[in-house]
Design a protein around this motif. Structure first.
Motif, mmCIF file in Angstrom:
data_model
loop_
_atom_site.group_PDB
_atom_site.id
_atom_site.type_symbol
_atom_site.label_atom_id
_atom_site.label_comp_id
_atom_site.label_asym_id
_atom_site.label_seq_id
_atom_site.Cartn_x
_atom_site.Cartn_y
_atom_site.Cartn_z
ATOM 1 N N ALA A 1 0.664 -1.115 0.136
ATOM 2 C CA ALA A 1 0.054 -0.046 -0.072
ATOM 3 C C ALA A 1 1.083 1.214 0.113
ATOM 4 C CB ALA A 1 -0.832 -0.166 1.471
ATOM 5 N N GLN A 2 0.086 2.209 -0.640
ATOM 6 C CA GLN A 2 1.050 3.514 -0.654
ATOM 7 C C GLN A 2 1.050 4.196 0.781
ATOM 8 O OE1 GLN A 2 -1.381 2.624 -2.533
ATOM 9 N NE2 GLN A 2 -1.185 2.791 -4.682
ATOM 10 N N ARG A 3 2.254 4.969 1.025
ATOM 11 C CA ARG A 3 2.284 5.732 2.303
ATOM 12 C C ARG A 3 3.011 6.605 2.054
ATOM 13 N NH1 ARG A 3 2.212 3.100 8.128
ATOM 14 N NH2 ARG A 3 0.165 2.891 7.848
ATOM 15 N N VAL A 4 2.926 8.092 2.586
ATOM 16 C CA VAL A 4 3.848 9.132 2.642
ATOM 17 C C VAL A 4 3.970 9.495 4.105
ATOM 18 C CG1 VAL A 4 4.526 11.326 1.777
ATOM 19 C CG2 VAL A 4 3.411 9.553 0.327
ATOM 20 N N THR A 5 5.160 9.682 4.532
ATOM 21 C CA THR A 5 5.397 9.962 6.068
ATOM 22 C C THR A 5 6.325 11.131 6.260
ATOM 23 O OG1 THR A 5 5.278 7.608 6.868
ATOM 24 C CG2 THR A 5 6.280 8.838 8.318
ATOM 25 N N GLN A 6 5.474 12.076 6.888
ATOM 26 C CA GLN A 6 6.422 13.367 7.158
ATOM 27 C C GLN A 6 6.355 13.242 8.798
ATOM 28 O OE1 GLN A 6 3.673 15.851 4.122
ATOM 29 N NE2 GLN A 6 5.427 16.997 4.906
ATOM 30 N N PRO A 7 7.533 12.915 9.322
ATOM 31 C CA PRO A 7 7.758 12.615 10.561
ATOM 32 C C PRO A 7 7.614 13.820 11.505
ATOM 33 C CG PRO A 7 9.971 12.441 9.601
ATOM 34 C CD PRO A 7 8.762 12.707 8.566
ATOM 35 N N GLU A 8 7.875 15.080 11.151
ATOM 36 C CA GLU A 8 7.856 16.392 11.857
ATOM 37 C C GLU A 8 6.429 17.188 11.637
ATOM 38 O OE1 GLU A 8 12.452 16.817 10.720
ATOM 39 O OE2 GLU A 8 10.582 17.040 9.243
ATOM 40 N N LYS A 9 5.774 17.263 12.870
ATOM 41 C CA LYS A 9 4.593 18.222 12.769
ATOM 42 C C LYS A 9 5.017 19.610 12.657
ATOM 43 C CE LYS A 9 1.354 15.252 14.804
ATOM 44 N NZ LYS A 9 0.165 14.997 16.036
ATOM 45 N N LEU A 10 5.935 20.143 13.242
ATOM 46 C CA LEU A 10 6.374 21.327 13.281
ATOM 47 C C LEU A 10 7.858 21.318 13.356
ATOM 48 C CD1 LEU A 10 5.755 24.340 13.943
ATOM 49 C CD2 LEU A 10 5.953 23.894 16.278
ATOM 50 N N ASN A 96 -3.842 8.849 -11.664
ATOM 51 C CA ASN A 96 -2.993 10.077 -11.170
ATOM 52 C C ASN A 96 -3.470 10.456 -9.759
ATOM 53 O OD1 ASN A 96 -0.545 11.656 -11.186
ATOM 54 N ND2 ASN A 96 -1.892 13.428 -12.055
ATOM 55 N N LYS A 97 -4.001 9.446 -8.899
ATOM 56 C CA LYS A 97 -4.411 9.667 -7.649
ATOM 57 C C LYS A 97 -3.040 9.900 -6.736
ATOM 58 C CE LYS A 97 -6.543 5.609 -7.650
ATOM 59 N NZ LYS A 97 -7.161 4.569 -6.873
ATOM 60 N N PHE A 98 -3.051 10.856 -5.827
ATOM 61 C CA PHE A 98 -2.245 11.429 -4.984
ATOM 62 C C PHE A 98 -2.194 10.915 -3.632
ATOM 63 C CE2 PHE A 98 0.116 15.314 -6.837
ATOM 64 C CZ PHE A 98 0.256 14.578 -8.227
ATOM 65 N N TYR A 99 -1.359 10.635 -2.928
ATOM 66 C CA TYR A 99 -0.998 10.348 -1.585
ATOM 67 C C TYR A 99 -0.400 11.146 -1.009
ATOM 68 C CZ TYR A 99 -3.078 6.085 -3.585
ATOM 69 O OH TYR A 99 -3.871 5.219 -4.344
ATOM 70 N N PHE A 100 -1.025 11.911 0.120
ATOM 71 C CA PHE A 100 -0.318 13.005 0.924
ATOM 72 C C PHE A 100 0.308 12.336 2.274
ATOM 73 C CE2 PHE A 100 -0.907 16.973 -1.548
ATOM 74 C CZ PHE A 100 -1.862 16.481 -2.449
ATOM 75 N N GLY A 101 1.370 13.032 2.636
ATOM 76 C CA GLY A 101 1.789 13.044 4.007
ATOM 77 C C GLY A 101 0.988 13.976 4.872
ATOM 78 N N ARG B 36 -10.428 15.967 1.616
ATOM 79 C CA ARG B 36 -10.497 16.707 2.825
ATOM 80 C C ARG B 36 -9.349 16.862 3.387
ATOM 81 N NH1 ARG B 36 -14.397 13.730 7.105
ATOM 82 N NH2 ARG B 36 -13.370 15.351 8.318
ATOM 83 N N GLN B 37 -9.115 18.026 4.023
ATOM 84 C CA GLN B 37 -7.914 18.489 4.937
ATOM 85 C C GLN B 37 -8.251 18.500 6.183
ATOM 86 O OE1 GLN B 37 -6.152 22.266 4.255
ATOM 87 N NE2 GLN B 37 -4.128 21.638 4.282
ATOM 88 N N ASP B 38 -7.655 17.704 7.148
ATOM 89 C CA ASP B 38 -7.773 17.582 8.495
ATOM 90 C C ASP B 38 -6.456 17.499 9.330
ATOM 91 O OD1 ASP B 38 -10.169 15.436 7.390
ATOM 92 O OD2 ASP B 38 -10.672 17.100 8.677
ATOM 93 N N PRO B 39 -6.283 18.450 10.405
ATOM 94 C CA PRO B 39 -4.926 18.335 11.231
ATOM 95 C C PRO B 39 -4.531 16.953 11.661
ATOM 96 C CG PRO B 39 -6.611 19.983 12.030
ATOM 97 C CD PRO B 39 -7.249 19.032 11.002
ATOM 98 N N GLY B 40 -3.153 16.641 11.209
ATOM 99 C CA GLY B 40 -2.684 15.315 11.666
ATOM 100 C C GLY B 40 -2.954 14.289 10.622
ATOM 101 N N HIS B 41 -3.783 14.590 9.569
ATOM 102 C CA HIS B 41 -3.904 13.447 8.413
ATOM 103 C C HIS B 41 -3.615 14.176 7.066
ATOM 104 C CE1 HIS B 41 -6.367 10.787 10.889
ATOM 105 N NE2 HIS B 41 -6.768 11.809 11.500
ATOM 106 N N GLY B 42 -3.334 15.502 6.882
ATOM 107 C CA GLY B 42 -2.895 16.098 5.523
ATOM 108 C C GLY B 42 -4.221 15.984 4.652
ATOM 109 N N LEU B 43 -4.100 15.606 3.516
ATOM 110 C CA LEU B 43 -5.118 15.603 2.405
ATOM 111 C C LEU B 43 -5.530 14.194 2.395
ATOM 112 C CD1 LEU B 43 -3.972 18.457 1.729
ATOM 113 C CD2 LEU B 43 -5.309 18.330 -0.184
ATOM 114 N N ARG B 44 -6.744 13.809 2.442
ATOM 115 C CA ARG B 44 -7.172 12.340 2.017
ATOM 116 C C ARG B 44 -8.087 12.424 0.846
ATOM 117 N NH1 ARG B 44 -8.946 10.269 7.564
ATOM 118 N NH2 ARG B 44 -9.800 12.482 7.916
#
Lengths: 110, 114
Positions: A1-10, A96-101, B36-44
């Motif tokens: 499964a596709q997954r994108v991880t951005q470990p830092e929130k801030l 062209n579906k995107f998966y976002f972090g 949809r964009q939600d804090p901690g989830h990014g865009l889904r």
């Protein structure tokens, strides 16, 4: 499964300091990777895509397939770089579906 | 900027009411998406469309339906809104599904379900 991880929130840095926003991905095929930037309450804007190997606003990103990473870098941060940054992956499945972090908020302090 | 207009930009409504959000594009692009964009989830991804009357589900499609009767318009409907659907909704378009094609986004709709 596709997954994108951005470990830092801030991520908080001082003006003029180097910046690195981390992005790791999980994808079985050969992905296309992008960085988007969102300034306060605005639309997402395309910042970079790995296929074009551009440098936009001083930012660069290199795809490292061995480490499955696409980290965003800038040698000298500016206050106007403060924004939310999203890493996104487009697979070769279809449509062209995107998966976002989950995004990293960059705060550049004066 | 890509010619994408979302309406309304803000909406407050009550639980149980139907809500329809509109995405209009002037680029004649084939592919359109709702996130949809939600804090901690990014865009889904909620739903996407690959042509007129051709739509499919994304990863968070429960409680949402879509329609695309014209190339330029992609509608997202919440049949009976719930508080968990309070979010910021973004529409995006893509010229094609060729490798490396970026998506371009609208300004978003801020939806509050009370």
């Amino acid at each position: 499964a596709q997954r994108v991880t951005q470990p830092e929130k801030l991520l908080s840095v001082f003006k003029g300091a180097p910046v690195e926003l981390k992005c790791n991905y999980s994808y079985s095929g050969s992905p296309e990777l992008f960085w988007y930037v969102q300034y306060s309450r605005q639309r997402l804007q395309l910042l970079l895509r790995h296929i074009s190997r551009e440098s936009i606003k001083g930012f660069t990103a290199d795809l490292n397939k061995g480490e499955t990473s696409f980290h965003l870098k800038k040698p000298f941060a500016q206050e106007e770089d403060s924004a939310m940054y999203y890493c996104a992956l487009s697979g070769q499945d279809n449509f062209n579906k995107f998966y976002f972090g989950s995004g990293t908020k960059l705060n550049v302090k004066p | 900027d890509a010619g994408i207009t979302q309406s309304p930009r803000h909406k407050v409504t009550e639980t149980g009411t139907p809500v329809t959000l509109r995405c209009h594009q002037t680029e004649n692009h084939r592919y359109m998406y709702w996130y949809r964009q939600d804090p901690g989830h990014g865009l889904r991804l909620i739903h996407y469309s690959y042509g007129v009357k051709d739509t499919d589900k994304g990863e968070v499609s429960d409680g949402y339906s879509v329609s695309r009767s014209k190339t330029e318009d992609f509608l997202l409907t919440l049949e009976s809104a719930t508080s968990s659907q309070t979010s910021v909704y973004f529409c995006a378009i893509s010229e094609s599904d060729r490798e490396g094609q970026p998506q371009h986004f609208g300004d978003g709709t801020r939806l509050s379900i009370l």
